[in-house]
Scaffold this motif. Structure first.
Motif: not given
Ligand SMILES: CC(C)(COP(=O)([O-])OP(=O)([O-])OC[C@H]1O[C@@H](n2cnc3c(N)ncnc32)[C@H](O)[C@@H]1OP(=O)([O-])[O-])[C@@H](O)C(=O)NCCC(=O)NCCSC(=O)C[C@@](C)(O)CC(=O)[O-]
Length: 302
Positions: A104-105, A154, A158, A161
């Motif tokens: 997610a990063s 975060v 994210a 997604d």
């Protein structure tokens, strides 16, 4: 939401638990670890990784591990596959479930798999298609869904997604991972609530590390959002080579002790897991990181 009556535990020690060990561990020890865990009753054991041996040398013997284990009927053996090359090796080795993994990063994706999140998804498309054609189960893992060692905070969006993209690729299960173990229950609730708006909670797994001692509380928080799959590692082994400062996964013994206290069934024999935790820790020449495991072993010895 009420707590579930049954939870599936995915035992990740042979892969996530060992991948960060500096000294190469004999294949025979890896094989015995997988076999002991399967015999303890886990439905799903993460047994190997088919990644670049230059990136993670400890996992270079994945094919041999898969060839030498004793397959237990009813146990699903999983392996990480970052690309088609990894998938082909995993398929040849007879893996039941392949795991694609992104983050997610953006910063973590670059460090871990040397590409952006979008590039990783494009790389996974042929893997997902090949898995579908071969009838092999597909799991997607979202690293740093609750915090990142490079980026810090975060946003929940994210993780949502990436979860949606994994779902579109056909993932049967999606792991929401606290790679560096920084989350607390409020953050877990926020992220799980957001992800389960888009993905059926029955397909979501909680993959938590225990760096700050919050993992057991975080698991309860996840179960309260409808999650019924939990990842853990015997003796709390683990740590990611690309996640500075992260300690191991939550210890399986601690999770089993927690769930037993909550009257939640797992189908796993806690005593056998305690023995395995003590055995592998002795082999690695360290004390087990599982507080429940050590307490139960000491009680037994007394
Ligand atoms: C993704 C790559 C391959 C990109 O690595 P790259 O260097 O960008 O890839 P490349 O395609 O340029 O290939 C470089 C070399 O690797 C070889 N190669 C390429 N792929 C494979 C493969 N599958 N198996 C074996 N060899 C492979 C390839 O053949 C080539 O060899 P050369 O021609 O130079 O001799 C690399 O970054 C990699 O392997 N990364 C894996 C990192 C990893 O395993 N991290 C730990 C697991 S993730 C994790 O622990 C998190 C998780 C899941 O537990 C959840 C959580 O807590 O967050």
């Amino acid at each position: 939401m009420p707590l579930p009556h049954r939870v599936k535990i995915v035992e990740v020690a042979p892969r996530d638990g060992l991948q960060n060990e500096k000294a190469f561990i004999d294949t025979a020890i890896k094989v015995e670890l997988v076999d002991r865990l399967a015999a303890a009753g886990f439905q799903n054991v993460e047994a190997a990784s088919f990644v670049s041996p230059r990136w993670v040398p400890q996992m270079a013997d994945g094919a041999e591990v898969m060839a030498r284990i004793t397959r237990r009927p009813g146990t699903l053996y999983s392996a990480l596959t970052p690309n088609l090359k990894g998938f082909e090796a995993a398929r040849a080795a007879g893996v039941d479930e392949v795991v694609i993994f992104s983050a997610a990063s953006e910063a973590f994706a670059q460090k871990n798999i040397n590409c952006s999140i979008a590039e990783s998804i494009a790389r996974f498309e042929p893997v997902a298609q090949a898995a579908r054609e071969a009838g092999i189960r597909l799991r997607g893992s979202i690293s740093c869904a609750l915090g990142c060692p490079y980026q810090g905070e975060v946003p929940a969006s994210a993780a949502v997604d990436v979860a949606r993209r994994f779902l579109a690729l056909g993932c049967d299960e999606i792991d929401v991972a606290d790679t560096i173990g920084v989350a607390t229950p409020a953050k877990v609730r926020a992220v799980m609530d957001a992800v389960t708006q888009s993905v059926d909670p029955a397909r979501i797994a909680a993959h938590f590390h225990d760096t700050y001692g919050q993992a057991v509380a975080n698991i309860v928080a996840a179960l309260e959002t409808g999650i019924t799959i939990v990842h853990s590692s015997v003796a709390g082994l683990g740590g990611c080579p690309y996640a500075r400062g992260a300690t191991g996964n939550v210890a399986t013994e601690d999770v089993l002790y927690l769930l037993r206290g909550l009257d939640i069934d797992t189908g796993v024999d806690l005593d056998a897991v305690v023995d395995t935790g003590q055995w592998i820790s002795a082999h690695l020449d360290r004390k087990s990181a599982s507080r429940a495991g050590n307490a139960l072993a000491a009680k037994r010895a007394a």
